[in-house]
Design an enzyme around this catalytic site. Structure first.
Site, PDB file in Angstrom:
ATOM      1  N   LYS A 263       0.679  -6.113   9.967  1.00 46.30           N
ATOM      2  CA  LYS A 263      -0.618  -5.702  10.507  1.00 46.30           C
ATOM      3  C   LYS A 263      -1.608  -6.858  10.477  1.00 46.30           C
ATOM      4  O   LYS A 263      -2.508  -6.932  11.291  1.00 46.30           O
ATOM      5  CB  LYS A 263      -1.185  -4.546   9.682  1.00 46.30           C
ATOM      6  CG  LYS A 263      -0.501  -3.222   9.959  1.00 46.30           C
ATOM      7  CD  LYS A 263      -1.312  -2.053   9.446  1.00 46.30           C
ATOM      8  CE  LYS A 263      -0.652  -0.759   9.906  1.00 46.30           C
ATOM      9  NZ  LYS A 263      -1.391   0.446   9.587  1.00 46.30           N
ATOM     10  N   ARG A 264      -1.468  -7.723   9.492  1.00 44.03           N
ATOM     11  CA  ARG A 264      -2.419  -8.828   9.351  1.00 44.03           C
ATOM     12  C   ARG A 264      -2.144  -9.967  10.334  1.00 44.03           C
ATOM     13  O   ARG A 264      -2.999 -10.811  10.556  1.00 44.03           O
ATOM     14  CB  ARG A 264      -2.381  -9.382   7.926  1.00 44.03           C
ATOM     15  CG  ARG A 264      -2.994  -8.444   6.912  1.00 44.03           C
ATOM     16  CD  ARG A 264      -2.786  -8.978   5.506  1.00 44.03           C
ATOM     17  NE  ARG A 264      -1.379  -9.177   5.202  1.00 44.03           N
ATOM     18  CZ  ARG A 264      -0.531  -8.201   4.877  1.00 44.03           C
ATOM     19  NH1 ARG A 264      -0.966  -6.960   4.798  1.00 44.03           N
ATOM     20  NH2 ARG A 264       0.738  -8.446   4.633  1.00 44.03           N
TER      21      ARG A 264
END
Ligand code: GLU
Length: 501
Positions: A263-264
């Site tokens: 997600k990052r």
């Protein structure tokens, strides 16, 4: 139980939907459509600590944007609701009791401090603490305590959990639709907690109970859930339920191929990893939609991320994908997320977009073009559509249709301009000035005739002509450009170009 195929996408609303989750949803959707089955969205929100408000709506909006809405969901309940686990608490309490009653699960009163101490003691011996057959007989649980003691502890409100009694000395043979046979030595399993001291089920219990009650026939989910498969199969056995088929999809890897796309990574790698914009703590993370990707392109790309259609075909609309999809064609190995490939798909889908739809998109994106007629804009789009990877590219691809180039590309200038360029441009300007029919065909005819009459090469004329009109050596057919710009504008650009020579 009905024999109809029923699959589910079961995200936890802990934040925006990641592109990996979207691919899981897509594969479930494809499998359901292919089998005339149902695609269910179940929100797994039993972990209140990780609950993020807005995440459920985000997930539903993302599926809607991609045109893969669920047949049954919290928003569109069918006969198997509720579709949010937080609304099904009593169900889990009832079912876990049947496991305790049939000896498959037990109450455990060990405190966190006690377990932490045991963990540390084991670690100091270079071992790992596992709560299982090897020690459950000496720990603080309903297998070791007397009935009276258990009752006293419960009556006094002492916290307890319910653990699954994992089998001893057994090899569990399992089948995954993608990975084939898998054998697990049950002695490596721990007695997983099924029910927490806060009265909430854990993921494992809620997931299995719901898949059974919702009559899920195929569990298609990410590879990160493969380690849970053994426990889930043992739970089906313990309940005496027919288990579904399982398919664990390969990981989506970073563009470099090193490690899972997280997600990052969206912020780090310069491209979105979420379908829609995500608004949190006053900062907005751009999603694919906001970055100008078409949902059709994104789905086509995601479809081929892990699934091999077995042919060279790359462009699949959703229906075609559903017809051709097969779990057998899904690879075991991770699939590299190649943003350049996604950009290519976007360009392909933009190129296929009906002109009136493209026009609408351009109008929305470029309100400053409101004084340009639909007719002219449509003609310009006809010439430039296939050069657009994004609607946002339109200005850089087509600006010269609206304003004379303020600059000329230096390299192009050096390449196109020769000693006799000025006189050639002068001649072309005169031809255009006296030309009545400014259709592309008529312009082409007179200019080519003139070139032939001069016995000079086409490039010597066409390159500086294009440069004068466009500011560069790129763009569609020069005669089409000239025709759309009109006689006056062409002559004025040619004169300005001459001034620069
Ligand atoms: N709630 C799990 C998740 O967040 C579901 C996993 C599964 O599909 O079983 O992905």
């Amino acid at each position: 139980m009905s024999s109809k195929v029923r699959v589910r996408f079961a995200p936890s609303p802990t934040g925006p939907l990641h592109v990996g989750g979207l691919r899981t949803a897509l594969f479930n959707y494809l499998f359901a459509k292919q089998h005339g089955g149902a695609f269910i969205l179940r929100i797994e929100d039993t972990d209140q600590k990780r609950y993020v408000p807005g995440a459920e709506a985000y997930i539903i909006d993302s599926l809607d944007w991609c045109h893969i809405p669920a047949d049954e969901s919290p928003k569109k309940p069918g006969q198997f609701g509720p579709y949010r686990q937080s609304e099904r608490r009593e169900i889990y309490g009832k079912w876990v009791k049947t496991l305790v009653d049939n000896g498959s699960a037990y109450f455990a009163f060990d405190t966190n401090e006690e377990l932490d101490k045991l963990r540390k003691d084991q670690e100091s011996l270079g071992q790992t603490f596992i709560y299982n057959f090897s020690n459950r007989g000496v720990l603080c649980n309903s297998l070791t305590l007397t009935k009276e003691d258990i009752q006293i502890r419960m009556n006094s409100g002492q916290p307890y959990v319910i653990r699954f009694k994992a089998p001893q000395d057994r090899t569990l043979e399992m089948t995954d639709m993608i990975r084939g046979s898998i054998a697990i030595d049950c002695n490596t399993l721990d007695d997983k907690i099924l029910f927490k001291s806060d009265g909430m089920p854990t993921y494992h219990l809620a997931n299995v109970v719901d898949d059974h009650l919702m009559e899920i026939t195929h569990v298609i989910r990410g590879e990160e859930w493969l380690p849970s498969m053994a426990l889930h199969i043992l739970l089906y056995e313990a309940f005496g339920w027919k288990k579904p088929e399982f398919a664990h999809l390969p990981l989506i890897l970073k563009p470099s191929g090193n490690g899972k796309l997280s997600k990052r990574d969206g912020n780090k790698l310069g491209f979105p990893v979420f379908p829609l914009d995500w608004d949190s703590n006053d900062s907005i993370t751009k999603g694919f939609k906001g970055a100008g990707y078409l949902p059709e392109a994104l789905l086509n790309f995601l479809g081929l991320l892990g699934w091999n259609p077995g042919t060279d075909q790359e462009i699949f609309n959703l229906d075609e994908m559903a017809r051709n999809f097969s779990i057998g064609g899904v690879n075991k190995g991770g699939a590299r997320f190649d943003i350049e490939k996604l950009n290519w798909f976007n360009q392909q889908y933009l190129a296929q977009m009906p002109l009136d739809e493209l026009l609408l998109n351009i109008r929305l994106r470029y309100p400053s073009l409101s004084n340009v007629s639909d007719g002219l804009l449509t003609k310009i789009l006809t010439l430039t559509q296939e050069r657009l990877a994004f609607v946002d590219d339109f200005w850089s691809v087509a600006n010269y249709f609206f304003e004379a180039p303020s600059d000329f590309n230096e390299n192009a200038f050096a390449r196109a301009v020769k000693a006799d360029t000025s006189s050639i441009i002068e001649s072309i300007r005169k031809i255009v000035e006296t030309q009545d029919d400014c259709s592309p065909e008529a312009l082409q005819l007179v200019i080519k005739e003139w070139i032939v009459s001069q016995n000079i090469g086409f490039g010597i004329v066409m390159q500086p002509l294009r440069l004068a009109l466009v500011g560069d050596l790129k763009g569609p057919d020069v005669f089409e450009i000239m025709s759309l710009l009109g006689k006056e504008e062409v002559c004025s650009r040619l004169a300005r170009f001459q001034d620069r020579l």
